[in-house]
Enzyme design. Structure first.
Site, PDB file in Angstrom:
ATOM      1  N   ASN A 117       0.843  -1.190   0.000  1.00  0.00           N
ATOM      2  CA  ASN A 117       0.000   0.000   0.000  1.00  0.00           C
ATOM      3  C   ASN A 117       0.881   1.243   0.000  1.00  0.00           C
ATOM      4  O   ASN A 117       1.952   1.284   0.625  1.00  0.00           O
ATOM      5  CB  ASN A 117      -1.018  -0.002   1.152  1.00  0.00           C
ATOM      6  CG  ASN A 117      -0.437  -0.226   2.528  1.00  0.00           C
ATOM      7  OD1 ASN A 117       0.610  -0.847   2.677  1.00  0.00           O
ATOM      8  ND2 ASN A 117      -1.109   0.275   3.543  1.00  0.00           N
TER       9      ASN A 117
ATOM     10  N   GLU B 107       0.331   5.269   0.571  1.00  0.00           N
ATOM     11  CA  GLU B 107      -0.605   6.313   0.988  1.00  0.00           C
ATOM     12  C   GLU B 107      -0.115   7.687   0.538  1.00  0.00           C
ATOM     13  O   GLU B 107       0.986   7.834  -0.015  1.00  0.00           O
ATOM     14  CB  GLU B 107      -0.798   6.238   2.504  1.00  0.00           C
ATOM     15  CG  GLU B 107      -1.399   4.893   2.905  1.00  0.00           C
ATOM     16  CD  GLU B 107      -1.667   4.757   4.391  1.00  0.00           C
ATOM     17  OE1 GLU B 107      -1.198   5.603   5.184  1.00  0.00           O
ATOM     18  OE2 GLU B 107      -2.354   3.781   4.761  1.00  0.00           O
TER      19      GLU B 107
ATOM     20  N   CYS C 206      -4.205   0.531  -2.433  1.00  0.00           N
ATOM     21  CA  CYS C 206      -4.018  -0.710  -1.676  1.00  0.00           C
ATOM     22  C   CYS C 206      -2.908  -1.553  -2.304  1.00  0.00           C
ATOM     23  O   CYS C 206      -2.622  -1.453  -3.515  1.00  0.00           O
ATOM     24  CB  CYS C 206      -5.292  -1.536  -1.691  1.00  0.00           C
ATOM     25  SG  CYS C 206      -6.673  -0.813  -0.800  1.00  0.00           S
TER      26      CYS C 206
ATOM     27  N   GLU D 154      -2.980  -4.720  -3.030  1.00  0.00           N
ATOM     28  CA  GLU D 154      -3.482  -5.641  -4.051  1.00  0.00           C
ATOM     29  C   GLU D 154      -3.575  -4.960  -5.411  1.00  0.00           C
ATOM     30  O   GLU D 154      -3.158  -5.501  -6.440  1.00  0.00           O
ATOM     31  CB  GLU D 154      -4.889  -6.151  -3.700  1.00  0.00           C
ATOM     32  CG  GLU D 154      -4.992  -6.893  -2.397  1.00  0.00           C
ATOM     33  CD  GLU D 154      -5.302  -5.996  -1.217  1.00  0.00           C
ATOM     34  OE1 GLU D 154      -4.649  -4.950  -1.068  1.00  0.00           O
ATOM     35  OE2 GLU D 154      -6.193  -6.357  -0.436  1.00  0.00           O
TER      36      GLU D 154
ATOM     37  N   CYS E  35     -10.373  -4.968   0.141  1.00  0.00           N
ATOM     38  CA  CYS E  35     -11.506  -4.023   0.179  1.00  0.00           C
ATOM     39  C   CYS E  35     -12.395  -4.238  -1.052  1.00  0.00           C
ATOM     40  O   CYS E  35     -12.032  -4.956  -2.001  1.00  0.00           O
ATOM     41  CB  CYS E  35     -10.998  -2.587   0.242  1.00  0.00           C
ATOM     42  SG  CYS E  35     -10.410  -1.937  -1.340  1.00  0.00           S
TER      43      CYS E  35
ATOM     44  N   CYS F  66     -10.832  -3.325  -4.488  1.00  0.00           N
ATOM     45  CA  CYS F  66      -9.858  -4.319  -4.954  1.00  0.00           C
ATOM     46  C   CYS F  66     -10.562  -5.579  -5.461  1.00  0.00           C
ATOM     47  O   CYS F  66     -10.137  -6.178  -6.445  1.00  0.00           O
ATOM     48  CB  CYS F  66      -8.879  -4.660  -3.847  1.00  0.00           C
ATOM     49  SG  CYS F  66      -7.665  -3.347  -3.549  1.00  0.00           S
TER      50      CYS F  66
HETATM   51  N1  THU Z   1      -5.236  -1.679   2.578  1.00  0.00           N
HETATM   52  C1  THU Z   1      -4.641  -2.498   1.670  1.00  0.00           C
HETATM   53  O1  THU Z   1      -3.586  -2.175   1.110  1.00  0.00           O
HETATM   54  N2  THU Z   1      -5.247  -3.684   1.390  1.00  0.00           N
HETATM   55  C2  THU Z   1      -6.344  -4.154   2.034  1.00  0.00           C
HETATM   56  O2  THU Z   1      -6.758  -5.276   1.768  1.00  0.00           O
HETATM   57  C3  THU Z   1      -7.019  -3.328   3.037  1.00  0.00           C
HETATM   58  C4  THU Z   1      -6.477  -1.977   3.241  1.00  0.00           C
HETATM   59  C5  THU Z   1      -4.532  -0.433   2.923  1.00  0.00           C
HETATM   60  C6  THU Z   1      -5.175   0.843   2.469  1.00  0.00           C
HETATM   61  C7  THU Z   1      -4.604   1.823   3.475  1.00  0.00           C
HETATM   62  O3  THU Z   1      -3.312   2.231   3.037  1.00  0.00           O
HETATM   63  C8  THU Z   1      -4.443   1.012   4.738  1.00  0.00           C
HETATM   64  O4  THU Z   1      -4.440  -0.340   4.332  1.00  0.00           O
HETATM   65  C9  THU Z   1      -5.534   1.247   5.765  1.00  0.00           C
HETATM   66  O5  THU Z   1      -6.788   1.107   5.207  1.00  0.00           O
END
Ligand code: THU
Length: 132
Positions: free
Chosen positions: A42, A44, A53, A55, A86, A89
């Site tokens: 991920n 941000e 994310c 994935e 999520c 994804c």
């Molecule tokens: N996130 C992912 O990368 N994958 C997931 O399956 C769930 C959430 C990330 C998004 C964000 O950077 C952090 O986790 C918190 O939501």
């Protein structure tokens, strides 16, 4: 790559996660139908919605390199709960596979495996548009 190697690759990506806002690192390793592997974490952003994310990062990486048929993805988190993908994804996965295997790892190294059909039943995909 074996299933265990794919799990290790996803876990290794936890160290690459850029998550100063949520402090919730996620790593992913994606195996394409031809065996090629792409990873993601991920990433941000100070403008929160611009983040992505792990994935989707891995899937878009694969597509950018010419791979649109996916077999298996491992998603690694550090929390006690399994890091399941999520909704966005799940929809992106559906574009490139109707029966993707999704392996979720928690921080204790335990795993839970789903099919995309488990997580996105009756999902809308490109096959719906192929008659047009
Ligand atoms: N996130 C992912 O990368 N994958 C997931 O399956 C769930 C959430 C990330 C998004 C964000 O950077 C952090 O986790 C918190 O939501």
């Amino acid at each position: 790559m074996t299933r265990e190697e794919l799990k290790a690759a996803a876990r290794a990506m936890l160290d690459r996660a850029y998550c100063p806002y949520s402090r919730f690192p996620v790593g992913a390793a994606l195996e394409c139908e031809d065996g090629t592997v792409y990873t993601g974490c991920n990433v941000e952003n100070a403008a929160y919605p611009a983040g992505i994310c792990a994935e989707r990062n891995a899937i878009f990486h694969a597509v950018a390199e010419g791979h649109t048929r996916l077999r298996r993805i491992v998603i690694a988190g550090k929390s006690a709960d399994f890091c399941v993908p999520c909704g966005v994804c799940r929809q992106v996965m559906r574009e490139f596979s109707a029966d993707l295997e999704i392996v979720c790892l928690n921080g204790a190294g335990e795993e839970k495996t789903f099919t995309l059909e488990d997580l996105l039943p009756h999902g809308f995909g490109p096959d719906f548009l192929s008659d047009n």
